[in-house]
Design an enzyme around this catalytic site. Sequence first.
Site, PDB file in Angstrom:
ATOM      1  N   HIS A 226       4.502  -5.854  -1.388  1.00  0.00           N
ATOM      2  CA  HIS A 226       2.994  -5.983  -1.237  1.00  0.00           C
ATOM      3  C   HIS A 226       2.678  -5.188   0.201  1.00  0.00           C
ATOM      4  O   HIS A 226       1.506  -4.969   0.594  1.00  0.00           O
ATOM      5  CB  HIS A 226       2.802  -7.652  -0.880  1.00  0.00           C
ATOM      6  CG  HIS A 226       1.103  -7.802  -0.843  1.00  0.00           C
ATOM      7  ND1 HIS A 226       0.621  -8.150   0.354  1.00  0.00           N
ATOM      8  CD2 HIS A 226       0.280  -7.566  -1.664  1.00  0.00           C
ATOM      9  CE1 HIS A 226      -0.869  -8.492  -0.117  1.00  0.00           C
ATOM     10  NE2 HIS A 226      -0.721  -8.327  -1.069  1.00  0.00           N
TER      11      HIS A 226
ATOM     12  N   LYS B  29       1.698  -2.056   2.442  1.00  0.00           N
ATOM     13  CA  LYS B  29       0.908  -0.870   2.587  1.00  0.00           C
ATOM     14  C   LYS B  29       1.334   0.075   3.692  1.00  0.00           C
ATOM     15  O   LYS B  29       0.981  -0.071   4.769  1.00  0.00           O
ATOM     16  CB  LYS B  29      -0.540  -0.933   2.550  1.00  0.00           C
ATOM     17  CG  LYS B  29      -1.029  -1.866   1.258  1.00  0.00           C
ATOM     18  CD  LYS B  29      -1.009  -3.158   1.552  1.00  0.00           C
ATOM     19  CE  LYS B  29      -1.537  -4.103   0.322  1.00  0.00           C
ATOM     20  NZ  LYS B  29      -1.373  -5.257   0.419  1.00  0.00           N
TER      21      LYS B  29
ATOM     22  N   ASP C   3       5.283  13.287   7.966  1.00  0.00           N
ATOM     23  CA  ASP C   3       6.030  14.268   8.618  1.00  0.00           C
ATOM     24  C   ASP C   3       6.797  13.474  10.012  1.00  0.00           C
ATOM     25  O   ASP C   3       7.204  14.202  10.904  1.00  0.00           O
ATOM     26  CB  ASP C   3       5.216  15.550   9.524  1.00  0.00           C
ATOM     27  CG  ASP C   3       4.826  16.393   8.600  1.00  0.00           C
ATOM     28  OD1 ASP C   3       5.476  16.556   7.588  1.00  0.00           O
ATOM     29  OD2 ASP C   3       3.885  17.017   8.878  1.00  0.00           O
TER      30      ASP C   3
ATOM     31  N   HIS D  24     -10.561  -9.444   2.845  1.00  0.00           N
ATOM     32  CA  HIS D  24      -9.178  -8.794   2.244  1.00  0.00           C
ATOM     33  C   HIS D  24      -8.249  -8.853   3.379  1.00  0.00           C
ATOM     34  O   HIS D  24      -7.183  -8.231   3.114  1.00  0.00           O
ATOM     35  CB  HIS D  24      -9.249  -7.661   1.277  1.00  0.00           C
ATOM     36  CG  HIS D  24      -7.977  -7.281   0.707  1.00  0.00           C
ATOM     37  ND1 HIS D  24      -7.015  -6.406   0.850  1.00  0.00           N
ATOM     38  CD2 HIS D  24      -7.571  -7.977  -0.515  1.00  0.00           C
ATOM     39  CE1 HIS D  24      -6.023  -6.285   0.010  1.00  0.00           C
ATOM     40  NE2 HIS D  24      -6.342  -7.256  -0.866  1.00  0.00           N
TER      41      HIS D  24
ATOM     42  N   LYS E  24      -5.864  -9.079   6.807  1.00  0.00           N
ATOM     43  CA  LYS E  24      -4.864  -9.714   7.389  1.00  0.00           C
ATOM     44  C   LYS E  24      -4.553  -9.608   8.788  1.00  0.00           C
ATOM     45  O   LYS E  24      -3.566  -8.711   9.161  1.00  0.00           O
ATOM     46  CB  LYS E  24      -3.444  -9.737   6.458  1.00  0.00           C
ATOM     47  CG  LYS E  24      -3.826  -9.506   5.078  1.00  0.00           C
ATOM     48  CD  LYS E  24      -4.142  -8.378   4.251  1.00  0.00           C
ATOM     49  CE  LYS E  24      -4.000  -8.297   2.975  1.00  0.00           C
ATOM     50  NZ  LYS E  24      -4.953  -9.354   2.470  1.00  0.00           N
TER      51      LYS E  24
END
Length: 403
Positions: free
Chosen positions: A113, A115, A120, A291, A293
């Site tokens: 889950h 993201k 670089d 959405h 958190k």
Amino acid sequence: MTVKWTSGNQLELLENGEEFFPAVFEAIRNAQRSIVLETFILFQDKVGNALQEVLIDAGRRGVSIDVTVDGYGSADLEPSFIEAMTSVGIRVHVFDPRPRRLGMRTNLFRRLHRKIVVVDGELAFVGGINFSADHLGDFGPTAKQDYAISIRGPLVDEIVRFEAEVLAPVRTQFSWRKLRWRRRGEAQVEGDTRAALIVRDNGRHKNDIELYYRIGLRAARHDIVLANAYFFPGYRFLRDLRNAAKRGVRVRLILQGEPDMPAARFVATMLYDYLLSGGVEIYEYCERPLHGKVAAVDGVWSTVGSSNLDPLSLALNLEANVMIYDREFSTLLQKRLERLIDDHCRLMERQPRPRRKIQRVFVGVFVFHFLRRFPAWAGWLPQRKAELKSVPASADETYDGKP
């Protein structure tokens, strides 16, 4: 990975896809050596197609690229979509790819889950925003409200180390040093933010994110503002919120009022009486699905990441949050959340007479016992090693959703 706090970072708050996607795409366009990208959801819509385009361009100019998606969240990617990336040398990995049974996805538990994007070894992005068009305002009434951060500074090194550990099983002779790169003569980033990457896994770090949240709640002296999409935390977490309110801290929760999944609001409301009776303020965000958190405490401590405060995120999923000690950043995040409260939220009020219907009392007892014991019960659920499957690069071996 051990938790390491670093100082001297520069962080930028990115709200919704309108700020997040352009920043990520620009970073990928400027990449010269490496890109590592993890996401729960990658859809073949205008955002997913735009991401694919900039990744392919980077792959063609020789940038080393690893893209990891979750086998549940990104189950509908077409083989041709993936092949277009692997054909230019992009390594695509799928966490827990499993076939459907009777048309249904079977990899329900222990999802990837996180993201995370690292470019670089110099610039990183962490947050809750997936690569899908429903994070853009023009998606309509169901567009999601969410947050991420961009990071420069020593914390990027820690994120690079973490990603090297994640990718090691599918990248032979691979180490974090291959992702870390500075141009000769380039000045070091100088910031004043202290921060740490906190992950939740099914190994040595099962409770780290919840633990650091609770440390922040217990240390609060004036204000707690917490926004979370799927709110169903453990009993101890709820008790910390009530205890903070009882000692005079103003505790404000922003929860879903227009949820993308109605069940999410239903289970959260099971907790309202308990929290409201302890002095916690609850606001439902009604503009569109929440959405986010994120949380801010006393305008000093804050967190942004992928972890919800529900059993899936706290006891099953692979998650990543950044914990931050910085007055300027934390105050900014708190002001953004207070703007949501002022403009788009409704205040939940305690019922004048507690709701004492037999079915509600029964459900309430079940909820609290569930919350108290779920982490132990989670160990009984299907548990597989956190393995990645790399998608074959050849055109005749494209990903078909099977391991």
